[in-house]
Design a protein around this motif. Structure first.
Motif, short mmCIF file in Angstrom:
data_model
loop_
_atom_site.label_atom_id
_atom_site.label_comp_id
_atom_site.label_asym_id
_atom_site.label_seq_id
_atom_site.Cartn_x
_atom_site.Cartn_y
_atom_site.Cartn_z
N SER A 5 -9.31 -5.68 29.70
CA SER A 5 -9.19 -6.88 28.88
C SER A 5 -7.84 -6.91 28.16
O SER A 5 -7.29 -7.99 27.93
CB SER A 5 -10.34 -6.98 27.88
OG SER A 5 -10.30 -5.89 27.00
N ALA A 6 -7.29 -5.74 27.82
CA ALA A 6 -5.97 -5.71 27.21
C ALA A 6 -4.91 -6.19 28.20
O ALA A 6 -3.98 -6.93 27.83
CB ALA A 6 -5.64 -4.30 26.73
N LEU A 7 -5.05 -5.81 29.46
CA LEU A 7 -4.09 -6.26 30.48
C LEU A 7 -4.22 -7.76 30.73
O LEU A 7 -3.22 -8.47 30.90
CB LEU A 7 -4.30 -5.49 31.78
CG LEU A 7 -3.88 -4.02 31.74
CD1 LEU A 7 -4.26 -3.33 33.05
CD2 LEU A 7 -2.39 -3.90 31.48
N VAL A 8 -5.44 -8.26 30.74
CA VAL A 8 -5.65 -9.71 30.93
C VAL A 8 -5.05 -10.47 29.75
O VAL A 8 -4.39 -11.50 29.93
CB VAL A 8 -7.16 -10.01 31.09
CG1 VAL A 8 -7.43 -11.50 31.03
CG2 VAL A 8 -7.67 -9.41 32.39
N GLU A 9 -5.25 -9.96 28.55
CA GLU A 9 -4.69 -10.61 27.37
C GLU A 9 -3.16 -10.62 27.43
O GLU A 9 -2.52 -11.63 27.11
CB GLU A 9 -5.16 -9.88 26.12
CG GLU A 9 -4.73 -10.55 24.83
CD GLU A 9 -5.23 -9.80 23.62
OE1 GLU A 9 -4.57 -9.90 22.57
OE2 GLU A 9 -6.27 -9.11 23.72
#
Length: 89
Positions: A5-9
């Motif tokens: 989710s950090a990479l998607v953000e």
């Protein structure tokens, strides 16, 4: 927060950034805003301006001079050459 989710953000942030805009005016405005926020908010004195001018002048003068070549010969107590060092071309 998971790593995914950090990479998607991060990917969404880059996509929405004004720096990714195809419009050069928008990119320049974003860059200008970033640099203005990074600059300190203090007032500069005449002495600061003078030191900048003198620094640039000294650097320009050094760049205009011919390069220096230095040779160092070191001899042992017996008179033989111990080291020969050449700095420069």
């Amino acid at each position: 927060m998971s790593e995914r989710s950090a990479l998607v953000e991060l990917a969404n942030f880059i996509g929405r950034s004004p720096l990714a805009s195809p419009d050069m005016t928008a990119r320049n405005k974003a860059l200008r805003g970033m640099t203005e926020r990074m600059l300190p908010r203090q007032r500069r004195s005449v002495g600061d301006l003078l030191s900048v001018v003198m620094t640039l002048s000294a650097r320009t003068r050094r760049m205009a001079q011919e390069p220096a070549h230095v040779e160092i010969d070191v001899f042992s107590p017996g008179g033989k050459r111990a080291i020969r060092m050449t700095l420069g071309e």
